[in-house]
Scaffold this motif. Structure first.
Motif, PDB file in Angstrom:
ATOM      1  N   ASP A  58       0.834  -1.195   0.000  1.00 38.57           N
ATOM      2  CA  ASP A  58       0.000   0.000   0.000  1.00 38.57           C
ATOM      3  C   ASP A  58       0.879   1.260   0.000  1.00 38.57           C
ATOM      4  O   ASP A  58       1.891   1.304   0.709  1.00 38.57           O
ATOM      5  N   PRO A  59       0.536   2.293  -0.782  1.00 43.34           N
ATOM      6  CA  PRO A  59       1.355   3.505  -0.857  1.00 43.34           C
ATOM      7  C   PRO A  59       1.655   4.149   0.501  1.00 43.34           C
ATOM      8  O   PRO A  59       2.766   4.650   0.710  1.00 43.34           O
ATOM      9  N   GLU A  60       0.690   4.139   1.414  1.00 51.35           N
ATOM     10  CA  GLU A  60       0.950   4.727   2.733  1.00 51.35           C
ATOM     11  C   GLU A  60       2.013   3.935   3.490  1.00 51.35           C
ATOM     12  O   GLU A  60       2.850   4.512   4.189  1.00 51.35           O
ATOM     13  N   MET A  61       1.993   2.609   3.324  1.00 57.63           N
ATOM     14  CA  MET A  61       3.018   1.783   3.964  1.00 57.63           C
ATOM     15  C   MET A  61       4.367   1.970   3.289  1.00 57.63           C
ATOM     16  O   MET A  61       5.406   1.925   3.948  1.00 57.63           O
ATOM     17  N   VAL A  62       4.363   2.186   1.963  1.00 62.30           N
ATOM     18  CA  VAL A  62       5.617   2.455   1.257  1.00 62.30           C
ATOM     19  C   VAL A  62       6.262   3.699   1.849  1.00 62.30           C
ATOM     20  O   VAL A  62       7.461   3.705   2.165  1.00 62.30           O
ATOM     21  N   GLU A  63       5.472   4.767   2.006  1.00 63.58           N
ATOM     22  CA  GLU A  63       6.010   6.008   2.571  1.00 63.58           C
ATOM     23  C   GLU A  63       6.594   5.777   3.958  1.00 63.58           C
ATOM     24  O   GLU A  63       7.672   6.278   4.274  1.00 63.58           O
ATOM     25  N   GLU A  64       5.893   5.017   4.777  1.00 61.59           N
ATOM     26  CA  GLU A  64       6.359   4.736   6.137  1.00 61.59           C
ATOM     27  C   GLU A  64       7.665   3.951   6.128  1.00 61.59           C
ATOM     28  O   GLU A  64       8.622   4.306   6.816  1.00 61.59           O
ATOM     29  N   HIS A  65       7.719   2.906   5.328  1.00 61.83           N
ATOM     30  CA  HIS A  65       8.897   2.031   5.340  1.00 61.83           C
ATOM     31  C   HIS A  65      10.069   2.606   4.563  1.00 61.83           C
ATOM     32  O   HIS A  65      11.223   2.317   4.894  1.00 61.83           O
ATOM     33  N   VAL A  66       9.813   3.428   3.563  1.00 67.93           N
ATOM     34  CA  VAL A  66      10.914   4.021   2.826  1.00 67.93           C
ATOM     35  C   VAL A  66      11.703   4.966   3.743  1.00 67.93           C
ATOM     36  O   VAL A  66      12.921   5.100   3.602  1.00 67.93           O
ATOM     37  N   GLU A  67      11.020   5.576   4.700  1.00 69.73           N
ATOM     38  CA  GLU A  67      11.722   6.429   5.673  1.00 69.73           C
ATOM     39  C   GLU A  67      12.743   5.616   6.475  1.00 69.73           C
ATOM     40  O   GLU A  67      13.861   6.074   6.707  1.00 69.73           O
ATOM     41  N   ASP A  68      12.361   4.417   6.889  1.00 71.44           N
ATOM     42  CA  ASP A  68      13.295   3.544   7.607  1.00 71.44           C
ATOM     43  C   ASP A  68      14.459   3.137   6.710  1.00 71.44           C
ATOM     44  O   ASP A  68      15.616   3.129   7.143  1.00 71.44           O
ATOM     45  N   LEU A  69      14.159   2.797   5.461  1.00 74.81           N
ATOM     46  CA  LEU A  69      15.215   2.389   4.534  1.00 74.81           C
ATOM     47  C   LEU A  69      16.155   3.544   4.218  1.00 74.81           C
ATOM     48  O   LEU A  69      17.354   3.331   4.007  1.00 74.81           O
ATOM     49  N   LEU A  70      15.640   4.769   4.222  1.00 69.62           N
ATOM     50  CA  LEU A  70      16.498   5.955   4.081  1.00 69.62           C
ATOM     51  C   LEU A  70      17.446   6.053   5.270  1.00 69.62           C
ATOM     52  O   LEU A  70      18.641   6.300   5.106  1.00 69.62           O
ATOM     53  N   ALA A  71      16.913   5.847   6.462  1.00 69.29           N
ATOM     54  CA  ALA A  71      17.720   5.941   7.686  1.00 69.29           C
ATOM     55  C   ALA A  71      18.814   4.881   7.717  1.00 69.29           C
ATOM     56  O   ALA A  71      19.918   5.131   8.211  1.00 69.29           O
ATOM     57  N   TYR A  72      18.525   3.699   7.185  1.00 66.87           N
ATOM     58  CA  TYR A  72      19.523   2.624   7.133  1.00 66.87           C
ATOM     59  C   TYR A  72      20.547   2.829   6.027  1.00 66.87           C
ATOM     60  O   TYR A  72      21.537   2.099   5.948  1.00 66.87           O
ATOM     61  N   GLY A  73      20.308   3.781   5.138  1.00 68.32           N
ATOM     62  CA  GLY A  73      21.229   4.010   4.036  1.00 68.32           C
ATOM     63  C   GLY A  73      21.067   3.016   2.906  1.00 68.32           C
ATOM     64  O   GLY A  73      21.966   2.837   2.099  1.00 68.32           O
ATOM     65  N   ILE A  74      19.918   2.369   2.822  1.00 64.28           N
ATOM     66  CA  ILE A  74      19.653   1.404   1.764  1.00 64.28           C
ATOM     67  C   ILE A  74      18.998   2.087   0.563  1.00 64.28           C
ATOM     68  O   ILE A  74      19.221   1.717  -0.578  1.00 64.28           O
ATOM     69  N   VAL A  75      18.213   3.105   0.831  1.00 60.45           N
ATOM     70  CA  VAL A  75      17.494   3.851  -0.199  1.00 60.45           C
ATOM     71  C   VAL A  75      17.926   5.306  -0.126  1.00 60.45           C
ATOM     72  O   VAL A  75      18.237   5.816   0.954  1.00 60.45           O
ATOM     73  N   VAL A  76      17.975   5.946  -1.280  1.00 57.94           N
ATOM     74  CA  VAL A  76      18.235   7.384  -1.336  1.00 57.94           C
ATOM     75  C   VAL A  76      17.079   8.065  -2.043  1.00 57.94           C
ATOM     76  O   VAL A  76      16.440   7.485  -2.918  1.00 57.94           O
ATOM     77  N   GLU A  77      16.828   9.287  -1.630  1.00 56.96           N
ATOM     78  CA  GLU A  77      15.832  10.110  -2.308  1.00 56.96           C
ATOM     79  C   GLU A  77      16.541  10.808  -3.455  1.00 56.96           C
ATOM     80  O   GLU A  77      17.642  11.321  -3.308  1.00 56.96           O
ATOM     81  N   THR A  78      15.882  10.808  -4.607  1.00 59.70           N
ATOM     82  CA  THR A  78      16.473  11.439  -5.783  1.00 59.70           C
ATOM     83  C   THR A  78      15.675  12.685  -6.130  1.00 59.70           C
ATOM     84  O   THR A  78      14.840  13.120  -5.351  1.00 59.70           O
ATOM     85  N   ASP A  79      15.933  13.233  -7.285  1.00 53.00           N
ATOM     86  CA  ASP A  79      15.247  14.455  -7.710  1.00 53.00           C
ATOM     87  C   ASP A  79      13.745  14.273  -7.716  1.00 53.00           C
ATOM     88  O   ASP A  79      13.236  13.199  -8.007  1.00 53.00           O
ATOM     89  N   ASP A  80      13.058  15.345  -7.406  1.00 54.16           N
ATOM     90  CA  ASP A  80      11.602  15.326  -7.483  1.00 54.16           C
ATOM     91  C   ASP A  80      11.172  15.193  -8.930  1.00 54.16           C
ATOM     92  O   ASP A  80      11.782  15.769  -9.827  1.00 54.16           O
ATOM     93  N   LEU A  81      10.113  14.451  -9.154  1.00 54.49           N
ATOM     94  CA  LEU A  81       9.546  14.270 -10.473  1.00 54.49           C
ATOM     95  C   LEU A  81       8.159  14.876 -10.457  1.00 54.49           C
ATOM     96  O   LEU A  81       7.249  14.314  -9.860  1.00 54.49           O
ATOM     97  N   ASP A  82       8.014  16.039 -11.036  1.00 51.60           N
ATOM     98  CA  ASP A  82       6.724  16.744 -11.036  1.00 51.60           C
ATOM     99  C   ASP A  82       6.147  16.860  -9.632  1.00 51.60           C
ATOM    100  O   ASP A  82       4.974  16.567  -9.392  1.00 51.60           O
TER     101      ASP A  82
END
Length: 117
Positions: A58-82
């Motif tokens: 679910d998109p809301e869960m993606v947002e929640e878990h992507v924050e954790d993955l950012l903190a772990y250094g597994i995921v990075v946020e890239t340029d905004d797309l629109d």
């Protein structure tokens, strides 16, 4: 329109990969498995909705878990797309190298499905 929470959604393939076979179908595992599928160079970043679609989370869960993955250094946020944030695996991370190596190792060792059930 596909229901991103439907495990039978043909685009939500992250439930039937070696990582989820071994570690279960926790949303974080599904997110990582989904992002591992992007092998183009340069790697394509995904919006929350795109990650939701391919992971079956679910998109809301993606947002929640992507924050954790950012903190772990597994995921990075890239340029905004629109106006939407986009994410991809942090290809500079040793952890991502290890996860990718594990994924590749497990993919080569995946047991055959048990058809006698």
């Amino acid at each position: 329109m596909a229901d991103s929470t439907d495990p039978d959604d043909s685009e939500a393939f992250a439930s039937d990969v070696p990582l989820t076979d071994v570690f279960g179908s926790h949303p974080k595992t599904k997110l990582i498995a989904a992002l591992l599928t992007e092998t183009a160079d340069p790697v394509t970043p995904f919006t929350v909705n795109e990650i939701s679609r391919i992971s079956g989370v679910d998109p809301e869960m993606v947002e929640e878990h992507v924050e954790d993955l950012l903190a772990y250094g597994i995921v990075v946020e890239t340029d905004d797309l629109d106006g939407e944030d986009t994410y991809q695996l942090d290809e500079e991370s040793d952890a991502v190298d290890d996860i990718r190596r594990l994924y590749d190792d497990l993919s080569g060792e995946r047991p055959a499905s048990n058809t006698s059930e």
